[in-house]
Design an enzyme around this catalytic site. Structure first.
Site, PDB file in Angstrom:
ATOM      1  N   HIS A 102      50.309  41.053  59.599  1.00  0.00           N
ATOM      2  CA  HIS A 102      50.309  39.639  60.152  1.00  0.00           C
ATOM      3  C   HIS A 102      51.332  39.586  61.248  1.00  0.00           C
ATOM      4  O   HIS A 102      51.325  39.203  62.573  1.00  0.00           O
ATOM      5  CB  HIS A 102      50.585  38.543  59.351  1.00  0.00           C
ATOM      6  N   MET A 162      45.574  33.245  56.863  1.00  0.00           N
ATOM      7  CA  MET A 162      45.876  32.438  55.526  1.00  0.00           C
ATOM      8  C   MET A 162      46.898  32.476  54.933  1.00  0.00           C
ATOM      9  O   MET A 162      46.957  32.226  53.770  1.00  0.00           O
ATOM     10  CB  MET A 162      44.492  33.142  54.729  1.00  0.00           C
TER      11      MET A 162
HETATM   12  P1  AMP Z   1      44.513  36.719  57.018  1.00  0.00           P
HETATM   13  O1  AMP Z   1      45.607  36.060  56.718  1.00  0.00           O
HETATM   14  O2  AMP Z   1      43.942  37.867  55.753  1.00  0.00           O
HETATM   15  O3  AMP Z   1      43.249  36.061  57.310  1.00  0.00           O
HETATM   16  O4  AMP Z   1      44.567  37.734  58.203  1.00  0.00           O
HETATM   17  C1  AMP Z   1      45.133  37.161  59.335  1.00  0.00           C
HETATM   18  C2  AMP Z   1      44.992  38.222  60.701  1.00  0.00           C
HETATM   19  O5  AMP Z   1      46.057  39.258  60.122  1.00  0.00           O
HETATM   20  C3  AMP Z   1      43.536  38.638  60.809  1.00  0.00           C
HETATM   21  O6  AMP Z   1      43.358  38.843  62.221  1.00  0.00           O
HETATM   22  C4  AMP Z   1      43.779  39.772  60.060  1.00  0.00           C
HETATM   23  O7  AMP Z   1      42.660  40.883  60.592  1.00  0.00           O
HETATM   24  C5  AMP Z   1      45.116  40.206  60.306  1.00  0.00           C
HETATM   25  N1  AMP Z   1      45.484  41.372  59.547  1.00  0.00           N
HETATM   26  C6  AMP Z   1      45.598  41.264  58.216  1.00  0.00           C
HETATM   27  N2  AMP Z   1      45.728  42.555  57.678  1.00  0.00           N
HETATM   28  C7  AMP Z   1      46.240  43.300  58.693  1.00  0.00           C
HETATM   29  C8  AMP Z   1      46.597  44.773  58.724  1.00  0.00           C
HETATM   30  N3  AMP Z   1      47.094  45.391  57.626  1.00  0.00           N
HETATM   31  N4  AMP Z   1      46.904  45.143  59.927  1.00  0.00           N
HETATM   32  C9  AMP Z   1      46.725  44.498  61.235  1.00  0.00           C
HETATM   33  N5  AMP Z   1      46.137  43.233  61.132  1.00  0.00           N
HETATM   34  C10 AMP Z   1      45.856  42.700  59.688  1.00  0.00           C
END
Ligand code: AMP
Length: 281
Positions: free
Chosen positions: A37, A30
């Protein structure tokens, strides 16, 4: 690096790559990117010929009183970070491209969504499964990378892929943390200095659980109570859930044996943070 905002040209470019025999790794996000990420992007780069990253704040996974409107966005910054990583394609659609006016179809993964964030955020996983399914159909990746920070989300996506016979591998990746232990999250920008200090109570509660296990505690109710009390002893905190479950099935447990998942969702004032860890006794 190509930035593509529409589905049709993206499908065209990626089907050409496939025809050339190139493998495609995919990282759905997102946006408002951080090292968490980027760890997924780096893993994709390592194991695929082409890496595609999507940036889309998906409205269908937000509840009516959640932070859709104020969710942080900075495409220019994200673009620079992804260019630096050597990403091949950014897919950056607008809402109408993904959900045109006559949109009617949703993906519902049952049972595993009737707990944790599934109860606390009704409709959330329906929105997640729907957008991820759509993105998989558009990108047709060989591998897709997801962070274990969203532990339940990984199980939901794996279930969907298996149940709907999708031809790709889901690669779960470890949680990336700040040096003081706070799990990285786009939502951390909402935190004031004081709130951020309280937010550390989530990851610090893992040390408490280690200690309780070492002392021989095996009663799940008691551990949940100790963890909740510890978190609530920090200002601004409010518990959304503290649960201990089987890490594979998300079944609840009464006593500890073998591996177990501690899953946390905590409000620090208005900011909802999640974290989790797998332990073993
Ligand atoms: P989001 O933008 O929050 O939807 O996250 C996109 C992807 O990044 C998802 O697969 C999340 O699980 C992963 N993600 C977000 N924060 C972390 C983190 N601290 N460590 C590892 N992966 C993450």
């Amino acid at each position: 690096m190509q930035i593509i905002r529409e589905i049709k040209p993206l499908k065209q470019i990626l089907s050409d790559k496939k025809r050339q025999g190139l493998s495609i790794g995919f990282v759905p996000t997102m946006g408002y990117l951080h090292e968490g990420h980027l760890s997924l992007v780096r893993e994709s780069k390592k194991n695929n010929d082409i890496t595609v990253v999507s940036i889309f704040v998906n409205p269908t996974q937000f509840g009516p009183n959640e932070d859709l409107d104020r969710y942080p966005r900075d495409f220019e910054r994200d673009e620079k970070l992804l260019r630096n990583e050597g990403v091949d394609v950014i897919f950056y659609p607008d809402v109408k491209e993904m959900y045109p006016d006559n949109y009617m179809t949703y993906v519902n993964v049952e049972r595993i969504t009737d707990r944790l964030c599934g109860i606390k955020r009704p409709g959330h996983f329906r929105g997640v499964a729907t957008i991820v399914c759509k993105l998989f159909n558009i990108v047709k990746p060989d591998r897709a990378y997801f962070g274990l920070k969203d532990y339940q989300q990984v199980l939901v996506i794996k279930r969907m892929v298996e149940d709907l016979n999708m031809d790709l591998e889901i690669v779960p990746m470890p949680i990336v943390r700040e040096s003081d232990g706070l799990a990285m999250s786009s939502r951390n920008v909402y935190l004031s200095e004081d709130e951020r200090r309280s937010a550390l109570s989530l990851s610090r509660s893992f040390l408490l659980v280690d200690e309780l296990i070492k002392r021989g505690e095996r009663d799940v109710k008691k551990i949940i109570k100790e963890v909740s009390d510890f978190i609530l002893s920090h200002p601004y905190t409010q518990i959304d859930y503290v649960e201990i479950m089987d890490p594979d099935t998300l079944d609840y447990k009464d006593t500890l044996h073998g591996r177990f998942l501690l899953a946390l969702a905590v409000f620090v004032n208005k900011t909802r943070l999640i974290d989790n860890k797998i332990f073993e006794v």
